[in-house]
Design a protein around this motif. Sequence first.
Motif, PDB file in Angstrom:
ATOM      1  N   PHE A  71       0.956  -1.307   0.060  1.00  0.00           N
ATOM      2  CA  PHE A  71      -0.066   0.039   0.046  1.00  0.00           C
ATOM      3  C   PHE A  71       0.840   1.251  -0.024  1.00  0.00           C
ATOM      4  CE2 PHE A  71      -2.434   3.301   1.898  1.00  0.00           C
ATOM      5  CZ  PHE A  71      -3.714   3.073   1.216  1.00  0.00           C
ATOM      6  N   ASP A  72       1.944   1.384   0.810  1.00  0.00           N
ATOM      7  CA  ASP A  72       3.017   2.291   0.758  1.00  0.00           C
ATOM      8  C   ASP A  72       3.423   2.647  -0.416  1.00  0.00           C
ATOM      9  OD1 ASP A  72       2.490   2.874   3.495  1.00  0.00           O
ATOM     10  OD2 ASP A  72       3.870   1.582   4.071  1.00  0.00           O
ATOM     11  N   LYS A  73       3.649   1.817  -1.360  1.00  0.00           N
ATOM     12  CA  LYS A  73       4.389   1.723  -2.574  1.00  0.00           C
ATOM     13  C   LYS A  73       3.354   1.999  -3.757  1.00  0.00           C
ATOM     14  CE  LYS A  73       8.572  -0.714  -1.528  1.00  0.00           C
ATOM     15  NZ  LYS A  73       9.487  -1.695  -1.900  1.00  0.00           N
ATOM     16  N   LEU A  74       2.070   2.090  -3.420  1.00  0.00           N
ATOM     17  CA  LEU A  74       1.028   2.309  -4.382  1.00  0.00           C
ATOM     18  C   LEU A  74       1.032   3.510  -5.325  1.00  0.00           C
ATOM     19  CD1 LEU A  74      -1.648   1.797  -5.824  1.00  0.00           C
ATOM     20  CD2 LEU A  74      -2.870   2.961  -3.845  1.00  0.00           C
ATOM     21  N   ASP A  75       1.250   3.495  -6.496  1.00  0.00           N
ATOM     22  CA  ASP A  75       1.586   4.601  -7.450  1.00  0.00           C
ATOM     23  C   ASP A  75       0.213   5.022  -8.152  1.00  0.00           C
ATOM     24  OD1 ASP A  75       2.089   6.348  -9.652  1.00  0.00           O
ATOM     25  OD2 ASP A  75       3.449   5.050 -10.597  1.00  0.00           O
ATOM     26  N   PRO A  76      -0.129   6.497  -7.679  1.00  0.00           N
ATOM     27  CA  PRO A  76      -1.415   6.872  -7.976  1.00  0.00           C
ATOM     28  C   PRO A  76      -1.776   6.693  -9.381  1.00  0.00           C
ATOM     29  CG  PRO A  76      -0.424   8.384  -6.716  1.00  0.00           C
ATOM     30  CD  PRO A  76       0.506   7.447  -7.049  1.00  0.00           C
ATOM     31  N   THR A  77      -0.709   6.660 -10.400  1.00  0.00           N
ATOM     32  CA  THR A  77      -1.111   6.503 -11.744  1.00  0.00           C
ATOM     33  C   THR A  77      -1.931   5.228 -12.029  1.00  0.00           C
ATOM     34  OG1 THR A  77       1.128   5.392 -11.981  1.00  0.00           O
ATOM     35  CG2 THR A  77       0.931   8.000 -12.362  1.00  0.00           C
ATOM     36  N   LYS A  78      -1.394   4.196 -11.093  1.00  0.00           N
ATOM     37  CA  LYS A  78      -2.264   2.757 -11.497  1.00  0.00           C
ATOM     38  C   LYS A  78      -3.732   3.096 -11.101  1.00  0.00           C
ATOM     39  CE  LYS A  78       2.050  -0.028 -10.176  1.00  0.00           C
ATOM     40  NZ  LYS A  78       2.120  -0.525 -11.551  1.00  0.00           N
ATOM     41  N   ILE A  95      -4.844   9.215  -0.972  1.00  0.00           N
ATOM     42  CA  ILE A  95      -4.210   8.076  -0.406  1.00  0.00           C
ATOM     43  C   ILE A  95      -3.470   8.178   0.893  1.00  0.00           C
ATOM     44  CG2 ILE A  95      -2.448   6.229  -0.837  1.00  0.00           C
ATOM     45  CD1 ILE A  95      -2.804   6.680  -3.966  1.00  0.00           C
ATOM     46  N   ASP A  96      -3.972   7.817   1.804  1.00  0.00           N
ATOM     47  CA  ASP A  96      -3.341   7.961   3.005  1.00  0.00           C
ATOM     48  C   ASP A  96      -2.999   6.980   3.857  1.00  0.00           C
ATOM     49  OD1 ASP A  96      -3.570  11.054   3.183  1.00  0.00           O
ATOM     50  OD2 ASP A  96      -5.752  10.511   2.826  1.00  0.00           O
ATOM     51  N   VAL A 282       1.295  17.353 -12.638  1.00  0.00           N
ATOM     52  CA  VAL A 282       0.234  17.558 -11.474  1.00  0.00           C
ATOM     53  C   VAL A 282       0.870  16.932 -10.002  1.00  0.00           C
ATOM     54  CG1 VAL A 282      -1.845  17.140 -10.455  1.00  0.00           C
ATOM     55  CG2 VAL A 282      -1.639  17.890 -12.673  1.00  0.00           C
ATOM     56  N   SER A 283       0.895  17.554  -8.985  1.00  0.00           N
ATOM     57  CA  SER A 283       1.403  16.713  -7.819  1.00  0.00           C
ATOM     58  C   SER A 283       0.343  16.071  -7.208  1.00  0.00           C
ATOM     59  CB  SER A 283       1.822  17.991  -6.701  1.00  0.00           C
ATOM     60  OG  SER A 283       3.041  18.747  -7.203  1.00  0.00           O
ATOM     61  N   THR A 284       0.697  14.789  -6.828  1.00  0.00           N
ATOM     62  CA  THR A 284      -0.355  13.902  -6.102  1.00  0.00           C
ATOM     63  C   THR A 284      -0.090  13.677  -4.624  1.00  0.00           C
ATOM     64  OG1 THR A 284       0.959  11.959  -6.955  1.00  0.00           O
ATOM     65  CG2 THR A 284      -0.923  12.867  -8.329  1.00  0.00           C
ATOM     66  N   GLY A 285       1.137  14.275  -4.343  1.00  0.00           N
ATOM     67  CA  GLY A 285       1.628  13.912  -2.835  1.00  0.00           C
ATOM     68  C   GLY A 285       2.752  14.753  -2.408  1.00  0.00           C
ATOM     69  N   ARG A 286       3.303  14.507  -1.457  1.00  0.00           N
ATOM     70  CA  ARG A 286       4.583  15.520  -0.898  1.00  0.00           C
ATOM     71  C   ARG A 286       5.938  15.603  -2.070  1.00  0.00           C
ATOM     72  NH1 ARG A 286       4.814  14.613   5.605  1.00  0.00           N
ATOM     73  NH2 ARG A 286       2.804  15.415   6.104  1.00  0.00           N
ATOM     74  N   THR A 287       6.026  14.336  -2.336  1.00  0.00           N
ATOM     75  CA  THR A 287       7.035  14.112  -3.334  1.00  0.00           C
ATOM     76  C   THR A 287       6.638  13.408  -4.719  1.00  0.00           C
ATOM     77  OG1 THR A 287       7.286  11.874  -2.562  1.00  0.00           O
ATOM     78  CG2 THR A 287       8.568  13.692  -1.472  1.00  0.00           C
ATOM     79  N   SER A 288       5.359  13.035  -5.054  1.00  0.00           N
ATOM     80  CA  SER A 288       5.103  12.307  -6.131  1.00  0.00           C
ATOM     81  C   SER A 288       4.379  13.489  -6.993  1.00  0.00           C
ATOM     82  CB  SER A 288       4.190  11.116  -5.816  1.00  0.00           C
ATOM     83  OG  SER A 288       2.858  11.574  -5.447  1.00  0.00           O
ATOM     84  N   LYS A 289       4.643  13.082  -8.363  1.00  0.00           N
ATOM     85  CA  LYS A 289       4.108  13.959  -9.390  1.00  0.00           C
ATOM     86  C   LYS A 289       3.767  13.087 -10.710  1.00  0.00           C
ATOM     87  CE  LYS A 289       6.586  18.088  -8.271  1.00  0.00           C
ATOM     88  NZ  LYS A 289       7.357  19.189  -8.669  1.00  0.00           N
TER      89      LYS A 289
END
Length: 326
Positions: A71-78, A95-96, A282-289
Amino acid sequence: MEDFEIAVNPKGHLTKRESFDLEFKQSFHYGDSLHTYVRSLVGMANNRGGRIVFGIQDHPRVPIGLTNDKFDKLDPTKLNAVILEYFSSDISYSIDSFDWKGKSFGILSVKEARVKPIICRKGQGKILRPGAIYYRYRGETKEIMYPELSAILDNEREKEKRLWMDHIQKIGSVGPSQVHILDTATGEMDVGPSTVLIDSSVVDKLKFIREGHFVESDAAPALKLVGDVSGVLEADRVIYAESAYPYTATHVQAECGINNYELQAFDWKYKIKGNVKYHTIVSTGRTSKINKYSKATIDLIRNEVRKNPDIVAKIKKAYSRSRKKG
């Protein structure tokens, strides 16, 4: 949406039950499970929103936590790829994760959809059916029944009626000649022969007050905004709202019938990335885009293929030569 809090009875069982806005999963998996999670999220979005909590044992309902880092490694793009490929519109989700007594839990939360219903447009085994409208009932997600569908359609018609009445009243109060049209997808507003570009933060809020007037000088015409947003946006600074870029790379590939490498070739040939007409990040989290694309990207690729059916092979070949040259 309020934070989820774990509360247990003396036996250690969860006191909360699954409901129209709450679903529990013992573990998180990829593959077809992603389609199941998305179906639940869409069903909640078609209702009043909700969340899926991962790390809760099935029987009995005991908070056991997640046993791996999937879950922690879930990529929003998926998730985005599944949503955009299988459903009629996007959903607003997050995702939290959180810890409780040394155990880790995951949450997928979704907001109520602004426009309903969201419809399944493509089948996936026994999980998704084309044309189905999924709805979250108390403790289960299933195809919507007549009373709930009728209520959604009636509510959408009433919302549209109220919007038209508001528009008509505002036009009547200021006069048709003083009314200008703002395109919330591109952030453009036509004012006579000129075009004003509105900052994306203002477009997304749609709450601003116009103060003063347009002035003609050596510089470009400017619009002053006051309220919780204040400033001047010059016409050479184009900022588009995020809503103008609804497509992920996976969705562009599916719509145009190309693969990832071919999309890269089109990007190289037509300089898609970095061009605000076609692309943004687009940013999807603190570090992910993630890369997001406008409908203009799909139209561009389709038009080029329509004019020249061999264009994909030619662009790939030229792109490959370019990469070899460094």
